[in-house]
Design a protein around this motif. Structure first.
Motif, PDB file in Angstrom:
ATOM      1  N   ALA A  84       0.316  -1.360  -0.015  1.00 40.93           N
ATOM      2  CA  ALA A  84       0.106   0.004   0.240  1.00 40.93           C
ATOM      3  C   ALA A  84       0.873   1.447   0.002  1.00 40.93           C
ATOM      4  O   ALA A  84       1.712   1.291   0.594  1.00 40.93           O
ATOM      5  CB  ALA A  84      -1.144  -0.280   1.531  1.00 40.93           C
ATOM      6  N   ASP A  85       0.190   2.023  -0.622  1.00 44.35           N
ATOM      7  CA  ASP A  85       0.743   3.653  -0.132  1.00 44.35           C
ATOM      8  C   ASP A  85       0.860   4.143   1.037  1.00 44.35           C
ATOM      9  O   ASP A  85      -0.010   3.682   1.544  1.00 44.35           O
ATOM     10  CB  ASP A  85       0.413   4.700  -1.875  1.00 44.35           C
ATOM     11  N   VAL A  86       1.427   4.769   1.583  1.00 48.56           N
ATOM     12  CA  VAL A  86       1.713   5.631   3.052  1.00 48.56           C
ATOM     13  C   VAL A  86       1.692   6.846   2.864  1.00 48.56           C
ATOM     14  O   VAL A  86       2.115   7.416   1.987  1.00 48.56           O
ATOM     15  CB  VAL A  86       3.412   5.625   3.439  1.00 48.56           C
ATOM     16  N   GLN A  87       0.142   6.960   3.171  1.00 44.40           N
ATOM     17  CA  GLN A  87      -0.538   8.617   3.307  1.00 44.40           C
ATOM     18  C   GLN A  87       0.487   9.375   3.961  1.00 44.40           C
ATOM     19  O   GLN A  87       1.117   8.885   5.267  1.00 44.40           O
ATOM     20  CB  GLN A  87      -2.018   8.542   3.698  1.00 44.40           C
ATOM     21  N   PRO A  88      -0.365  10.506   3.762  1.00 42.43           N
ATOM     22  CA  PRO A  88       1.120  11.292   4.210  1.00 42.43           C
ATOM     23  C   PRO A  88       0.812  11.618   5.877  1.00 42.43           C
ATOM     24  O   PRO A  88      -0.511  11.901   6.102  1.00 42.43           O
ATOM     25  CB  PRO A  88       1.096  13.049   3.815  1.00 42.43           C
ATOM     26  N   ARG A  89       1.787  11.807   7.044  1.00 39.63           N
ATOM     27  CA  ARG A  89       1.270  12.211   7.996  1.00 39.63           C
ATOM     28  C   ARG A  89       2.572  14.054   8.700  1.00 39.63           C
ATOM     29  O   ARG A  89       2.933  13.625   8.092  1.00 39.63           O
ATOM     30  CB  ARG A  89       1.713  11.721   9.386  1.00 39.63           C
TER      31      ARG A  89
END
Lengths: 200, 200
Positions: free
Chosen positions: B193-198
């Motif tokens: 999966a893509d890692v979403q910005p945090r």
């Protein structure tokens, strides 16, 4: 990906479509009219190569922390423990690497994606915030990474406008475990499914 | 992972449990009684670092094909197109790398897991089969990889019992696209999966 070209600032991809139409396997170049040459071959190959994400930090002689997000970290040997990374000599971190004795190499997990972006963003903003603290030798250590190593630079190999840096690992620390952070196809990812064995 | 230690023959992991209990983030070594030192720090960090999988091939002076599965492939610069990989000088492929002008660097996809295992298995069996063919300069080119590059060796940096090899890419070819092949935690994987910005 070259560490000059930080993940989100990477150069535009080569003129190779994301989904390349099927071609016969491993067609020798001369027989494949679509096959890339030189730079195109290089860009095509590295676009299909996934990499783990690390951050290298160092100190300028005046004590200013510097660092960058690296996708070139590799093991060189385990006895002695040696690692390598590559850097453009035009990079903001290079002057400190050129003059420093030691660096910190951090392994990033999925929770560190934001840090990966900060450390590949504008050079003068990379240490704005409380995502780091001084560690051994006063070196900047990023907080909450999955693992970090302090190492002594034992070789700087200058090749054209870049450098290969060889580091002897001396010590380190660890953080809470997490999924590894990957950079692939201009996107941050985590490792996915296992690939089952198949016949060659 | 050191390229001496091929994926499935990798040395036993350091005495670090797979799931490390939560510790305060980035505890300086001296304050963390569980923190690893030197080799332990190195092994701990590289166990948490994911890597793309490549295969480097070359020819012995007598024309015998040799090669190995590498997790150390990295970009050094794009202009000129330069790549690096690391190799132990005890590796079966080293004598050919030491004497050759050119190598082929292959990027592996998920469908090439079998090839990754063959090319990190017994050295005298790596070219048994029809998974390769002679390519430019007579060099062995693996069939059906996602991308491959022919390059000229421009530097061999000897460091202790290992070497960093710098290659100038000259040409290449491509195969059908596929998910990238990763090696992480002693397992072949594909990107997930893509890692979403945090926030940092």
């Amino acid at each position: 990906m070259n560490d000059t070209k930080t993940p989100q600032n990477a150069a535009a991809p080569a003129a190779v479509p994301a989904a390349v139409p099927a071609v016969p396997a491993a067609v020798p170049l001369a027989e494949d009219p679509n096959a890339p040459l030189d730079l195109a071959a290089f860009k095509h190959a590295f676009r299909r190569h996934a990499a783990g994400v690390a951050v290298v930090t160092a100190l300028r002689p005046d004590g200013t922390p510097v660092g960058f997000t690296a996708t070139s970290l590799a093991s060189l040997s385990s006895v002695p423990p040696l690692a390598t990374f590559n850097i453009a000599r035009s990079a903001s971190t290079w002057p400190a690497i050129a003059e420093s004795d030691r660096v910190v190499i951090h392994i990033l997990g999925a929770r560190n994606r934001g840090v990966a972006e900060v450390m590949s963003g504008p050079a003068d903003k990379r240490f704005d915030g409380d995502h780091w603290q001084p560690g051994p030798h006063g070196l900047p250590v990023l907080k909450d990474v999955t693992s970090w190593m302090v190492g002594r630079i034992i070789e700087r190999v200058l090749v054209h406008n870049s450098a290969v840096v060889v580091v002897k690992i001396e010590s380190g620390g660890m953080g809470e475990n997490d999924q590894a952070l990957l950079y692939h196809e201009r996107t941050y990812r985590v490792p996915g499914a296992d690939v089952q064995p198949r016949r060659v």
